[in-house]
Design an enzyme around this catalytic site. Sequence first.
Site, PDB file in Angstrom:
ATOM      1  N   GLU A 159      84.730  43.701 112.255  1.00  0.00           N
ATOM      2  CA  GLU A 159      84.257  44.808 113.097  1.00  0.00           C
ATOM      3  C   GLU A 159      83.647  44.360 114.423  1.00  0.00           C
ATOM      4  O   GLU A 159      82.521  44.717 114.766  1.00  0.00           O
ATOM      5  CB  GLU A 159      83.275  45.694 112.322  1.00  0.00           C
ATOM      6  N   GLU A 353      88.154  47.655 104.149  1.00  0.00           N
ATOM      7  CA  GLU A 353      87.002  48.456 103.723  1.00  0.00           C
ATOM      8  C   GLU A 353      87.367  49.930 103.778  1.00  0.00           C
ATOM      9  O   GLU A 353      88.085  50.367 104.681  1.00  0.00           O
ATOM     10  CB  GLU A 353      85.778  48.235 104.624  1.00  0.00           C
TER      11      GLU A 353
HETATM   12  C1  BG6 Z   1      81.156  48.380 107.669  1.00  0.00           C
HETATM   13  C2  BG6 Z   1      80.623  46.986 107.562  1.00  0.00           C
HETATM   14  O1  BG6 Z   1      80.877  48.812 108.971  1.00  0.00           O
HETATM   15  O2  BG6 Z   1      80.584  49.389 106.915  1.00  0.00           O
HETATM   16  C3  BG6 Z   1      79.794  46.717 106.319  1.00  0.00           C
HETATM   17  O3  BG6 Z   1      81.641  46.042 107.696  1.00  0.00           O
HETATM   18  C4  BG6 Z   1      78.930  47.927 106.025  1.00  0.00           C
HETATM   19  O4  BG6 Z   1      79.057  45.543 106.530  1.00  0.00           O
HETATM   20  C5  BG6 Z   1      79.850  49.098 105.738  1.00  0.00           C
HETATM   21  O5  BG6 Z   1      78.012  47.745 104.990  1.00  0.00           O
HETATM   22  C6  BG6 Z   1      79.148  50.384 105.320  1.00  0.00           C
HETATM   23  O6  BG6 Z   1      78.211  50.763 106.288  1.00  0.00           O
HETATM   24  P1  BG6 Z   1      76.708  51.044 105.895  1.00  0.00           P
HETATM   25  O7  BG6 Z   1      75.994  51.213 107.183  1.00  0.00           O
HETATM   26  O8  BG6 Z   1      76.709  52.277 105.086  1.00  0.00           O
HETATM   27  O9  BG6 Z   1      76.247  49.842 105.121  1.00  0.00           O
END
Ligand code: BG6
Length: 453
Positions: A159, A353
């Site tokens: 990211e 993700e």
């Molecule tokens: C992504 C990241 O942006 O989203 C992760 O790569 C992150 O590191 C995930 O944990 C979820 O976002 P958040 O803010 O809910 O933890």
Amino acid sequence: MGFPKDFFWGASSSAYQIEGASATDGKGPSVQDVKTIPAGTPDFTVCSGHYERYADDVELFAELGLKAYRFSIAWTRIIPNGVGEVNQAGVDFYNNLIDALRAKNIEPIVTVYHFDLPAALQEKGGWASRETVDAFVEYSRTCFELFGDRVTYWQTINEQNMMTLVPEHVVGGALDDYPLYQANHHMFVAQSKAMAVCHEVRPECRIGPAPNIAIHNPASSDPKDVLAAQYADAVRNWLYLDAAVFGEYNALALDYIKHSGYTIDITDEDRQVMKNGKPDFIAFNYYNTDTVGYVAGEVLVDEQGNIHGPGARVDNPSLGKTQFSGWWIDPVGFRTTLQEIHSRYRLPLIVTENGLGERDELIDGEVDDQYRIDYLRDHISQMEAAIDSGVPVFGYNPWSVMDLISTHEGFLKRYGFIYVNRTNDDELDLARIKKKSFGWYRKVIETNGADLA
Ligand code: BG6
């Protein structure tokens, strides 16, 4: 048609959010370890306790049926100061983890750098300094040499676009005078060099970028809304993938950067380097789409009123929101995003993700996270529709394999298939408890996506 044979049904994590042991066995501090932690959330000394429990955790991953596991290497576990000596204890940890995964036929899909720049490099200017480019390339080379005999699939930077668009996540607030797009440019150069080094050191390996990509919907059919959405896509999405895949700056994004008053020093050598490093695939993270419109005063325009920047975020009455964060839930947008990336870049795609963060509750030893099952099912269905329409997707790695520290809310916001018994204030016993979604995802994997019920 359905999912291809050997599809990488996986799950995802990152080192600084899952491992803990943040100062153990010679690990150096990263920017995460030295930043100001949001009130009420824990620091990174314990996290999910995965550093000590990795062997048992891998047993659970195997029980879940994972074909792949996407995780990151902590730069400061391998090279504590960002440059210089390699820390053998850190190397041992990842060797053990990779070997344990391989023993269970789980494909390791490894991110070189996920939000945890060495603090020692940040002190010297971080990504604003070209020294960090060299440090990253050497660190990447070290990883490919050490682990590339057992890790085929690599991602460079997790990211990068979010680090530039919401930099307080990673550079911890000290943003006054930070040359944002120069630092971003250095990451492009570092990424291209690392991809070239990967191909040189390990020709059998595959490598790609890992931005967070999501299509922007225009607020209406008003041409100004459509144009503002086109700029939003360029600035959030295509800038990053055009640089990685074509080795070029996206014209609209560059137009926005210039009109915003940023300058970027791009040398001829940088241009050559960016052309030389090519990805083998695109990894990307997807959580939600956004809807943007032309809102006077909030969109960058010139003296003639011509638009040069992204639209302002507006509500989308067609979509629901997640309870915890109020993020839009848009499974069809996931399909649109997959199809748009494919039509622009024609490379194999892997989702690194996607998932739902909620306030899961442990009641009588069980976690009924039906809402997560519903969310994932809808997204997997749309991914299948994209595959049926001709998009070459070779893996899906929901965030996250187990509960871990979220970027803002610690353990209040959980994403995992496996519950980790702790709260933000109390580490309790860190016991692993399979949520309802664990059994559901195991069946999805067993049936290669045929049974999503
Ligand atoms: C992504 C990241 O942006 O989203 C992760 O790569 C992150 O590191 C995930 O944990 C979820 O976002 P958040 O803010 O809910 O933890």
